[in-house]
Design a protein around this motif. Sequence first.
Motif, PDB file in Angstrom:
ATOM      1  N   MET B   1       0.845  -1.194   0.000  1.00 52.64           N
ATOM      2  CA  MET B   1       0.000   0.000   0.000  1.00 52.64           C
ATOM      3  C   MET B   1       0.886   1.251   0.000  1.00 52.64           C
ATOM      4  O   MET B   1       1.899   1.285   0.672  1.00 52.64           O
ATOM      5  N   ARG B   2       0.507   2.228  -0.791  1.00 51.09           N
ATOM      6  CA  ARG B   2       1.247   3.485  -0.862  1.00 51.09           C
ATOM      7  C   ARG B   2       1.221   4.173   0.513  1.00 51.09           C
ATOM      8  O   ARG B   2       0.210   4.104   1.221  1.00 51.09           O
ATOM      9  N   ALA B   3       2.298   4.847   0.872  1.00 50.39           N
ATOM     10  CA  ALA B   3       2.333   5.502   2.178  1.00 50.39           C
ATOM     11  C   ALA B   3       1.446   6.753   2.193  1.00 50.39           C
ATOM     12  O   ALA B   3       1.230   7.385   1.168  1.00 50.39           O
ATOM     13  N   PHE B   4       0.932   7.062   3.365  1.00 52.24           N
ATOM     14  CA  PHE B   4       0.160   8.293   3.576  1.00 52.24           C
ATOM     15  C   PHE B   4       0.409   8.670   5.019  1.00 52.24           C
ATOM     16  O   PHE B   4       1.002   7.894   5.772  1.00 52.24           O
ATOM     17  N   SER B   5      -0.007   9.860   5.406  1.00 60.08           N
ATOM     18  CA  SER B   5       0.120  10.131   6.834  1.00 60.08           C
ATOM     19  C   SER B   5      -1.251   9.952   7.481  1.00 60.08           C
ATOM     20  O   SER B   5      -2.287   9.986   6.818  1.00 60.08           O
ATOM     21  N   TYR B   6      -1.203   9.705   8.768  1.00 66.98           N
ATOM     22  CA  TYR B   6      -2.399   9.296   9.497  1.00 66.98           C
ATOM     23  C   TYR B   6      -2.623  10.260  10.645  1.00 66.98           C
ATOM     24  O   TYR B   6      -1.694  10.553  11.407  1.00 66.98           O
ATOM     25  N   GLU B   7      -3.831  10.770  10.746  1.00 62.89           N
ATOM     26  CA  GLU B   7      -4.178  11.664  11.849  1.00 62.89           C
ATOM     27  C   GLU B   7      -5.379  11.086  12.580  1.00 62.89           C
ATOM     28  O   GLU B   7      -6.282  10.551  11.955  1.00 62.89           O
ATOM     29  N   ARG B   8      -5.328  11.250  13.909  1.00 59.75           N
ATOM     30  CA  ARG B   8      -6.438  10.733  14.709  1.00 59.75           C
ATOM     31  C   ARG B   8      -6.908  11.847  15.643  1.00 59.75           C
ATOM     32  O   ARG B   8      -6.632  11.830  16.839  1.00 59.75           O
ATOM     33  N   PRO B   9      -7.633  12.836  15.076  1.00 59.11           N
ATOM     34  CA  PRO B   9      -8.048  13.978  15.895  1.00 59.11           C
ATOM     35  C   PRO B   9      -8.963  13.535  17.039  1.00 59.11           C
ATOM     36  O   PRO B   9      -9.678  12.544  16.925  1.00 59.11           O
ATOM     37  N   GLU B  10      -8.892  14.308  18.135  1.00 54.50           N
ATOM     38  CA  GLU B  10      -9.709  13.953  19.298  1.00 54.50           C
ATOM     39  C   GLU B  10     -10.878  14.909  19.491  1.00 54.50           C
ATOM     40  O   GLU B  10     -11.637  14.767  20.456  1.00 54.50           O
ATOM     41  N   THR B  11     -10.996  15.896  18.616  1.00 58.12           N
ATOM     42  CA  THR B  11     -12.187  16.747  18.678  1.00 58.12           C
ATOM     43  C   THR B  11     -12.710  16.937  17.265  1.00 58.12           C
ATOM     44  O   THR B  11     -11.956  16.829  16.291  1.00 58.12           O
ATOM     45  N   LEU B  12     -13.996  17.256  17.189  1.00 57.69           N
ATOM     46  CA  LEU B  12     -14.612  17.511  15.887  1.00 57.69           C
ATOM     47  C   LEU B  12     -13.960  18.726  15.241  1.00 57.69           C
ATOM     48  O   LEU B  12     -13.689  18.734  14.031  1.00 57.69           O
ATOM     49  N   ALA B  13     -13.676  19.737  16.058  1.00 58.64           N
ATOM     50  CA  ALA B  13     -13.062  20.965  15.518  1.00 58.64           C
ATOM     51  C   ALA B  13     -11.718  20.638  14.874  1.00 58.64           C
ATOM     52  O   ALA B  13     -11.409  21.135  13.775  1.00 58.64           O
ATOM     53  N   ASP B  14     -10.923  19.797  15.519  1.00 55.23           N
ATOM     54  CA  ASP B  14      -9.624  19.423  14.936  1.00 55.23           C
ATOM     55  C   ASP B  14      -9.809  18.659  13.621  1.00 55.23           C
ATOM     56  O   ASP B  14      -9.066  18.858  12.666  1.00 55.23           O
ATOM     57  N   ALA B  15     -10.780  17.779  13.598  1.00 58.46           N
ATOM     58  CA  ALA B  15     -11.025  17.004  12.376  1.00 58.46           C
ATOM     59  C   ALA B  15     -11.428  17.937  11.242  1.00 58.46           C
ATOM     60  O   ALA B  15     -10.911  17.832  10.122  1.00 58.46           O
ATOM     61  N   LEU B  16     -12.330  18.860  11.543  1.00 58.98           N
ATOM     62  CA  LEU B  16     -12.785  19.790  10.496  1.00 58.98           C
ATOM     63  C   LEU B  16     -11.635  20.679  10.031  1.00 58.98           C
ATOM     64  O   LEU B  16     -11.507  20.969   8.836  1.00 58.98           O
TER      65      LEU B  16
END
Lengths: 161, 286
Positions: B1-16
Amino acid sequence: MNDDVQRLPISVTVNGDERVLEVAVHHTLLDVLRDDLALTGSKECCLVGECGACTVILDGRTVDACLVLAVEADGTSLTTIEGLASEGRLSPLQAAFLDHGGVQCGFCIPGQVVSAHALLQDNPHPTRADVDEGIAGNLCRCGCYEQITEAILRTAEASGR
Amino acid sequence: MRAFSYERPETLADALALLAANGRDARPLVGGTDLIIRLRDGTARPRIVVDLKRIPELRPGIETTTDLLTIGATTAMTDIAAHALVRQRFLALAEAAAVVGSVQIRNRASLGGNICNASPAADTATPLLIYEAVVIVAGPGGTRRIPIRDFFIRSGETALRPEDLALSIELPIPGHRTGSVHLRRTRRRGHDLASVTMSCLVDDRGITRLAFGSVGPRPILVEETTGVLADPGATDGAKAALLETIFSSATPSQGSMRASPEYRLAMLRVLGRRAVAIAIDRLAQP
Ligand code: FES
Ligand code: FES
């Protein structure tokens, strides 16, 4: 290892043992089980969630490990096929697969057994239709469905209650 | 699988904020049963994968008030299929959730993912259409409501912008008695995407809603208010004529490997008749 690859620490309970390791974020749970943890019972086959050869139990529910990123398993508890036998003795379900001739080439069997194990945990007395549905996500190229279904039903019967 | 970066925000505001900053280079991840396949085969090539499963506002779950059932977008098919009130009032949705993929897929696949991928064959699309669901969406400008009939644009495209997230799906609890059903046609039981999907609702005022998918770029909803379709006494001929008109909007694609257009159109009629009959039966049950 490519410098661009992001790695993250995860901690997972695998078959009762707490494991802490670092994983590449684009590696699947199946990659990590097989390559990093040397648990090669879970098989790699279709890699698109159709064959179920990679089935493991994640927090009580079966998943196709080829469709879960290893980082997603951080903080979870996993049961793989290696976790079903205890002290070198097959579980009754595993023994029934052998007794009923459910195992031919054997490739699909870890996934079948894990799905069947989860099914019996949720539903100790499944009907034949429940079993069909419960293992519909596990393909067998040798066509042992009849024998596998029989093994699962007989295991449920033998467990009484 | 091609590499990507991964984020796991802990708030909706951070995700948005992550989605707003990265636009189409970011892809939200919930169950992964579609996305991980696409990451592997290269049909999705995001720079960032944003895992939504640690966000408290997006926790899976089904809540009810007297007139509303609200399903969190991250809720798994398994939980929708088993939920008592969903089964009681929105049976077609429970039936659809119960036939998505296999057990392993249903344990992972989420309702939000199923509709946001906007596959014309998405099983949950047609029940949400007949129940007049509303998708609650968060984006940079705040939260807004998108009626499900305006949600699907074409294959792979919804009314969501890349910086939006579906939070939940609201289903108004009908104020009158209804009977409803979901049916599908596949090549094999257990895994396949559907060649035709169909949901039907009839109510005690004689209104019939039919929604069907996999026979055009987006699932279609048609409401029939003459009372003829919902009438147990109406002749097959009278119903067939109405169904012909209703299905005239179907435009199955030529190129699909799953079923020819002719087959899909024929099955559309078969499933349509069957769905109306089952919905009428269920309405009549006490
Ligand atoms: S290898 Fe995972 S489902 Fe086939
Ligand atoms: S025993 Fe050979 S694939 Fe199942």
